[in-house]
Design a protein around this motif. Structure first.
Motif, PDB file in Angstrom:
ATOM      1  N   ILE A 105      45.664 -27.101 -65.268  1.00  0.00           N
ATOM      2  CA  ILE A 105      45.280 -28.271 -64.135  1.00  0.00           C
ATOM      3  C   ILE A 105      46.710 -28.625 -63.644  1.00  0.00           C
ATOM      4  N   ALA A 126      45.317 -34.933 -63.533  1.00  0.00           N
ATOM      5  CA  ALA A 126      45.194 -33.768 -64.239  1.00  0.00           C
ATOM      6  C   ALA A 126      44.597 -33.923 -65.537  1.00  0.00           C
ATOM      7  N   ARG A 130      40.981 -32.280 -67.254  1.00  0.00           N
ATOM      8  CA  ARG A 130      41.238 -31.970 -68.528  1.00  0.00           C
ATOM      9  C   ARG A 130      40.340 -32.423 -69.400  1.00  0.00           C
ATOM     10  N   VAL A 145      48.169 -28.982 -68.686  1.00  0.00           N
ATOM     11  CA  VAL A 145      48.218 -29.800 -67.367  1.00  0.00           C
ATOM     12  C   VAL A 145      49.705 -29.961 -66.982  1.00  0.00           C
ATOM     13  N   THR A 171      42.729 -26.425 -60.279  1.00  0.00           N
ATOM     14  CA  THR A 171      42.653 -25.653 -61.405  1.00  0.00           C
ATOM     15  C   THR A 171      42.911 -24.393 -61.035  1.00  0.00           C
TER      16      THR A 171
END
Length: 179
Positions: A105, A126, A130, A145, A171
């Protein structure tokens, strides 16, 4: 000489018709079904043999363009909107159905604010993605991330139309490293 001109015109026509199916993606021109470096010999029915298609590239394209690989945020926010949650729910479903893939991410911000502020904001964005994926059953070991802050803009201009596209989390999926 006349036949040379006819052949030349025919050749140009073939090239133009062949180019009409090309698609521009990220500044590069790609023909549908064509993966650079792959031998894509057509079968008798005009289809491309499955053994000649790079499954990672096709899977990534499906994920990016059908499910959606980006969610967007409001100015100075890391809260997920309802449209973002819908995309992330589909991402989570796909990731749960494809356990051999991992997700990275990427958190991004627009150009306004300091580098440090935007790196922290990208990290919060991010992490919001997640957390949502974890809450929807994706294993923590399959998600990482990274924050790029304002360092990797999707579009570059100093207007809201550009800034809104840069306030995102993306992503990125990779095969072979999941559980």
């Amino acid at each position: 000489m006349k036949s040379f001109h006819i052949l030349s015109l025919f050749g140009i026509l073939v090239i133009l018709v062949g180019c009409s199916d090309n698609v521009t993606v990220g500044g590069e021109v790609n023909s549908p079904g064509y993966i650079e470096g792959q031998d894509t010999a057509a079968l008798e029915d005009g289809s491309i043999g499955q053994e000649n298609i790079d499954s990672q590239n096709l899977t990534t394209e499906y994920f990016n363009f059908t499910i959606g690989d980006k969610v967007y945020f409001e100015l100075d926010q890391s809260t997920l909107s309802e449209p973002a949650k819908m995309i992330l729910a589909e991402q989570a479903t796909w990731l749960n159905q494809n356990p051999s893939f991992i997700a990275v991410i990427e958190g991004h911000a627009d150009e306004r604010g300091t580098r440090e502020y935007n790196l922290a904001l990208g990290a919060r964005r991010a992490d919001a993605v997640r957390t949502y994926l974890l809450q929807n059953g994706v294993n923590d070991s399959r998600i990482s991330v990274v924050s790029y802050g304002k360092e990797r803009p999707f579009v570059a201009c100093s207007e809201e139309s550009c800034w809104s596209q840069n306030r995102r989390a993306r992503t990125s999926i990779k095969e072979g490293l999941g559980i």
